[in-house]
Design a protein around this motif. Structure first.
Motif, PDB file in Angstrom:
ATOM      1  N   ILE A 137       0.995  -1.347   0.027  1.00 60.80           N
ATOM      2  CA  ILE A 137      -0.040  -0.129   0.061  1.00 60.80           C
ATOM      3  C   ILE A 137       0.703   1.233   0.061  1.00 60.80           C
ATOM      4  CG2 ILE A 137      -0.293   0.193   2.410  1.00 60.80           C
ATOM      5  CD1 ILE A 137      -3.069   0.901   2.182  1.00 60.80           C
ATOM      6  N   GLY A 138       0.306   2.355  -0.582  1.00 58.92           N
ATOM      7  CA  GLY A 138       1.239   3.228  -0.800  1.00 58.92           C
ATOM      8  C   GLY A 138       1.094   4.345   0.541  1.00 58.92           C
ATOM      9  N   TYR A 139       2.066   5.097   1.003  1.00 64.53           N
ATOM     10  CA  TYR A 139       1.580   6.127   2.006  1.00 64.53           C
ATOM     11  C   TYR A 139       2.426   7.367   2.103  1.00 64.53           C
ATOM     12  CZ  TYR A 139       6.434   4.764   3.705  1.00 64.53           C
ATOM     13  OH  TYR A 139       7.836   4.701   3.749  1.00 64.53           O
ATOM     14  N   TYR A 140       1.984   8.260   2.857  1.00 64.06           N
ATOM     15  CA  TYR A 140       2.668   9.630   3.189  1.00 64.06           C
ATOM     16  C   TYR A 140       2.844   9.424   4.948  1.00 64.06           C
ATOM     17  CZ  TYR A 140       2.005  11.132  -1.304  1.00 64.06           C
ATOM     18  OH  TYR A 140       1.921  11.347  -2.687  1.00 64.06           O
ATOM     19  N   VAL A 141       4.005  10.108   5.285  1.00 67.74           N
ATOM     20  CA  VAL A 141       4.401  10.097   6.736  1.00 67.74           C
ATOM     21  C   VAL A 141       3.549  11.078   7.431  1.00 67.74           C
ATOM     22  CG1 VAL A 141       6.185  10.437   8.317  1.00 67.74           C
ATOM     23  CG2 VAL A 141       6.802   9.089   6.141  1.00 67.74           C
ATOM     24  N   GLU A 142       2.688  10.755   8.383  1.00 68.76           N
ATOM     25  CA  GLU A 142       2.070  11.746   9.458  1.00 68.76           C
ATOM     26  C   GLU A 142       2.916  12.120  10.451  1.00 68.76           C
ATOM     27  OE1 GLU A 142      -2.060  12.365  11.543  1.00 68.76           O
ATOM     28  OE2 GLU A 142      -1.122  10.321  11.722  1.00 68.76           O
ATOM     29  N   LYS A 143       3.679  10.890  11.221  1.00 67.28           N
ATOM     30  CA  LYS A 143       4.434  11.365  12.303  1.00 67.28           C
ATOM     31  C   LYS A 143       5.506  10.205  12.722  1.00 67.28           C
ATOM     32  CE  LYS A 143       1.207  10.101  16.000  1.00 67.28           C
ATOM     33  NZ  LYS A 143       0.370  10.589  17.274  1.00 67.28           N
ATOM     34  N   VAL A 144       6.681  10.467  13.130  1.00 67.35           N
ATOM     35  CA  VAL A 144       7.354   9.605  14.081  1.00 67.35           C
ATOM     36  C   VAL A 144       7.485  10.413  15.441  1.00 67.35           C
ATOM     37  CG1 VAL A 144       9.600   8.683  14.129  1.00 67.35           C
ATOM     38  CG2 VAL A 144       8.902   9.310  11.755  1.00 67.35           C
ATOM     39  N   ASP A 145       6.949   9.605  16.331  1.00 68.53           N
ATOM     40  CA  ASP A 145       6.660  10.112  17.888  1.00 68.53           C
ATOM     41  C   ASP A 145       7.362   9.220  18.612  1.00 68.53           C
ATOM     42  OD1 ASP A 145       5.700  11.516  19.824  1.00 68.53           O
ATOM     43  OD2 ASP A 145       3.754  10.669  19.693  1.00 68.53           O
ATOM     44  N   PRO A 146       8.655   9.587  19.115  1.00 72.51           N
ATOM     45  CA  PRO A 146       9.595   8.846  20.256  1.00 72.51           C
ATOM     46  C   PRO A 146       8.797   9.009  21.611  1.00 72.51           C
ATOM     47  CG  PRO A 146      10.966  10.357  18.930  1.00 72.51           C
ATOM     48  CD  PRO A 146       9.384  10.723  18.729  1.00 72.51           C
ATOM     49  N   GLU A 147       8.969   7.864  22.398  1.00 72.62           N
ATOM     50  CA  GLU A 147       8.207   7.914  23.649  1.00 72.62           C
ATOM     51  C   GLU A 147       9.228   9.093  24.400  1.00 72.62           C
ATOM     52  OE1 GLU A 147       7.815   4.919  27.729  1.00 72.62           O
ATOM     53  OE2 GLU A 147       9.271   4.643  26.078  1.00 72.62           O
ATOM     54  N   ALA A 148       8.520   9.832  25.428  1.00 71.95           N
ATOM     55  CA  ALA A 148       9.286  10.719  26.121  1.00 71.95           C
ATOM     56  C   ALA A 148      10.223   9.963  27.347  1.00 71.95           C
ATOM     57  CB  ALA A 148       8.387  11.474  27.249  1.00 71.95           C
ATOM     58  N   GLU A 149      11.456  10.728  27.204  1.00 72.27           N
ATOM     59  CA  GLU A 149      12.348  10.040  28.271  1.00 72.27           C
ATOM     60  C   GLU A 149      11.876  10.170  29.586  1.00 72.27           C
ATOM     61  OE1 GLU A 149      14.610   8.348  28.876  1.00 72.27           O
ATOM     62  OE2 GLU A 149      16.518   9.347  27.791  1.00 72.27           O
ATOM     63  N   SER A 150      12.076   9.164  30.356  1.00 73.15           N
ATOM     64  CA  SER A 150      12.010   9.090  31.615  1.00 73.15           C
ATOM     65  C   SER A 150      13.230   8.843  32.252  1.00 73.15           C
ATOM     66  CB  SER A 150      10.924   7.801  32.125  1.00 73.15           C
ATOM     67  OG  SER A 150      11.218   6.775  31.594  1.00 73.15           O
ATOM     68  N   PHE A 151      13.821   9.461  33.658  1.00 74.94           N
ATOM     69  CA  PHE A 151      14.825   9.308  34.030  1.00 74.94           C
ATOM     70  C   PHE A 151      14.950   8.031  35.092  1.00 74.94           C
ATOM     71  CE2 PHE A 151      14.606  13.597  32.499  1.00 74.94           C
ATOM     72  CZ  PHE A 151      15.739  13.772  31.838  1.00 74.94           C
ATOM     73  N   SER A 152      15.550   6.871  34.769  1.00 73.25           N
ATOM     74  CA  SER A 152      15.487   5.716  35.539  1.00 73.25           C
ATOM     75  C   SER A 152      16.501   5.885  36.591  1.00 73.25           C
ATOM     76  CB  SER A 152      16.073   4.672  34.706  1.00 73.25           C
ATOM     77  OG  SER A 152      15.236   4.419  33.588  1.00 73.25           O
ATOM     78  N   PRO A 153      16.513   5.160  38.106  1.00 71.77           N
ATOM     79  CA  PRO A 153      17.489   5.322  39.017  1.00 71.77           C
ATOM     80  C   PRO A 153      18.724   4.754  38.499  1.00 71.77           C
ATOM     81  CG  PRO A 153      15.247   4.228  39.568  1.00 71.77           C
ATOM     82  CD  PRO A 153      15.132   4.091  38.081  1.00 71.77           C
ATOM     83  N   ALA A 154      19.693   5.254  39.000  1.00 73.40           N
ATOM     84  CA  ALA A 154      21.149   4.969  38.892  1.00 73.40           C
ATOM     85  C   ALA A 154      21.236   3.444  38.555  1.00 73.40           C
ATOM     86  CB  ALA A 154      22.034   5.652  39.714  1.00 73.40           C
ATOM     87  N   GLY A 155      22.011   2.952  37.706  1.00 73.08           N
ATOM     88  CA  GLY A 155      22.354   1.601  37.937  1.00 73.08           C
ATOM     89  C   GLY A 155      21.250   0.661  37.093  1.00 73.08           C
ATOM     90  N   SER A 156      20.117   1.257  36.565  1.00 76.21           N
ATOM     91  CA  SER A 156      18.980   0.397  35.889  1.00 76.21           C
ATOM     92  C   SER A 156      19.722  -0.049  34.613  1.00 76.21           C
ATOM     93  CB  SER A 156      17.920   1.600  35.478  1.00 76.21           C
ATOM     94  OG  SER A 156      18.364   2.546  34.755  1.00 76.21           O
ATOM     95  N   SER A 157      19.209  -1.056  34.076  1.00 81.83           N
ATOM     96  CA  SER A 157      19.757  -1.930  32.813  1.00 81.83           C
ATOM     97  C   SER A 157      19.710  -1.093  31.721  1.00 81.83           C
ATOM     98  CB  SER A 157      18.870  -3.189  32.895  1.00 81.83           C
ATOM     99  OG  SER A 157      19.260  -3.772  31.553  1.00 81.83           O
ATOM    100  N   PRO A 158      20.934  -1.122  30.975  1.00 83.36           N
ATOM    101  CA  PRO A 158      20.869  -0.367  29.539  1.00 83.36           C
ATOM    102  C   PRO A 158      20.147  -1.117  28.567  1.00 83.36           C
ATOM    103  CG  PRO A 158      22.882  -1.597  29.681  1.00 83.36           C
ATOM    104  CD  PRO A 158      22.262  -1.861  31.291  1.00 83.36           C
ATOM    105  N   TYR A 159      19.664  -2.278  28.925  1.00 78.86           N
ATOM    106  CA  TYR A 159      18.747  -3.047  28.074  1.00 78.86           C
ATOM    107  C   TYR A 159      17.392  -3.008  28.024  1.00 78.86           C
ATOM    108  CZ  TYR A 159      23.423  -5.538  27.451  1.00 78.86           C
ATOM    109  OH  TYR A 159      24.659  -5.836  27.282  1.00 78.86           O
ATOM    110  N   GLU A 160      16.997  -2.096  28.859  1.00 82.14           N
ATOM    111  CA  GLU A 160      15.620  -1.667  28.929  1.00 82.14           C
ATOM    112  C   GLU A 160      15.125  -0.893  27.641  1.00 82.14           C
ATOM    113  OE1 GLU A 160      14.956   0.730  32.264  1.00 82.14           O
ATOM    114  OE2 GLU A 160      15.276  -0.840  33.863  1.00 82.14           O
ATOM    115  N   THR A 161      14.025  -0.988  27.155  1.00 80.31           N
ATOM    116  CA  THR A 161      13.608  -0.339  26.024  1.00 80.31           C
ATOM    117  C   THR A 161      12.911   1.106  25.986  1.00 80.31           C
ATOM    118  OG1 THR A 161      11.604  -1.661  25.817  1.00 80.31           O
ATOM    119  CG2 THR A 161      13.559  -2.515  25.025  1.00 80.31           C
ATOM    120  N   ARG A 162      12.554   1.655  25.085  1.00 78.72           N
ATOM    121  CA  ARG A 162      11.766   2.836  24.868  1.00 78.72           C
ATOM    122  C   ARG A 162      10.997   2.703  23.690  1.00 78.72           C
ATOM    123  NH1 ARG A 162      15.185   8.486  25.078  1.00 78.72           N
ATOM    124  NH2 ARG A 162      12.867   9.064  24.839  1.00 78.72           N
TER     125      ARG A 162
END
Length: 289
Positions: free
Chosen positions: A98-123
């Motif tokens: 199907i053909g498309y046009y882009v409406e938006k690319v919307d990243p999740e807002a950054e949330s500040f994790s406690p020190a030492g949280s895993s770098p493998y968590e996702t957004r």
């Protein structure tokens, strides 16, 4: 399911159950119609006036590891750009596009994790695509030959003294374009001349409609007719140049389509039919994926 996006710059991005952008969910792949009704005073229920399909909004959600998030979001911004049309292909079952046009690319807002949280968590990132034509199309086109040239040479070749034919013209005259879907299919009709052909035409036997081009074709000329929604056009390719000749279609113009079931088409010409080769290219369409 795997999603493959292609943009006009020739770049490709794929999304599925794999890194770096994991596909979590997709919305907007089903069929949806606006149904119009009217009610008169004292009437039980309403009268049906028709329905239509509006533009399609496809939204898919991705998960990206925090350590790779900034890099991958940058790639998404570069790929999904403003005013840049693209094609989305769905794989997993029968491939559809199907053909498309882009409406938006919307990243999740950054949330500040406690020190030492895993770098493998996702957004997450949400991609929203607008499809002005809501139909999905088969990834493969179907070709129907009504008249074509077949080669007669088979290897090993034995050269004989008497003349022999290199090719022969196979005339089917009537061809069937089958449509498995309830969505009418636009056609790409190609008339090719190996000699002089006057006023080539294609006739819909089921619906008694004639699509005719009032022109004389010469050896090597090709006429391409496209009949799809938003893509109705007649072009003459002659001497390496392309000319728009919509004005040469017989009045009133008939833009033949392939409807649900069998569609029988017959080609003709006022003269020179033996010098005319005809093919019909069609693409199966669907209201939903």
């Amino acid at each position: 399911m795997k999603l493959i996006c292609n943009n006009t710059r020739g770049a490709t991005m794929s999304f599925g159950a794999f890194a770096p952008c994991w596909l979590v969910s997709v919305d907007g792949l089903g069929s949806s119609f606006n149904v119009y009704t009217a009610k008169t005073s004292g009437q039980d229920g309403e009268n049906y006036n028709g329905s239509d399909a509006q533009k399609r909004n496809i939204v898919f959600n991705l998960e990206i590891s925090r350590g790779d998030f900034e890099k991958q979001v940058g790639r998404l911004y570069r790929f999904f750009q403003k005013n840049s049309p693209g094609t989305l292909t769905l794989e997993g079952g029968t491939p559809k596009r199907i053909g498309y046009y882009v409406e938006k690319v919307d990243p999740e807002a950054e949330s500040f994790s406690p020190a030492g949280s895993s770098p493998y968590e996702t957004r997450s990132v949400t991609i929203s695509l607008i499809c002005p034509d809501p139909r999905f199309y088969s990834a493969q086109d179907s070709l129907t030959q009504l008249a074509a040239w077949d080669g007669l040479i088979e290897w090993d070749v034995e050269i004989r003294e008497e003349p022999f034919a290199l090719t022969e013209k196979v005339n089917t005259l009537i061809g069937n374009v089958h449509n498995d879907s309830s969505v009418p299919m636009g056609l790409t009709v190609a008339f090719t001349a190996s000699g002089e052909v006057v006023n080539p035409s294609l006739y819909d036997i089921n619906r008694h409609e004639l699509m005719k081009i009032n022109t004389t074709m010469h050896i090597g000329d090709k006429i391409l007719i496209t009949t799809g929604t938003g893509n109705k056009n007649v072009q003459l390719i002659s001497g390496g140049r392309t000319f728009n000749i919509n004005n040469l279609m017989a009045y009133p113009p008939k833009w033949l389509m392939a409807y649900e079931g069998d569609n029988l088409f017959r080609y003709d010409a006022d003269s020179g039919i033996d010098s005319l080769s005809v093919s019909i290219l069609s693409t199966q369409a669907y209201w939903g994926a």
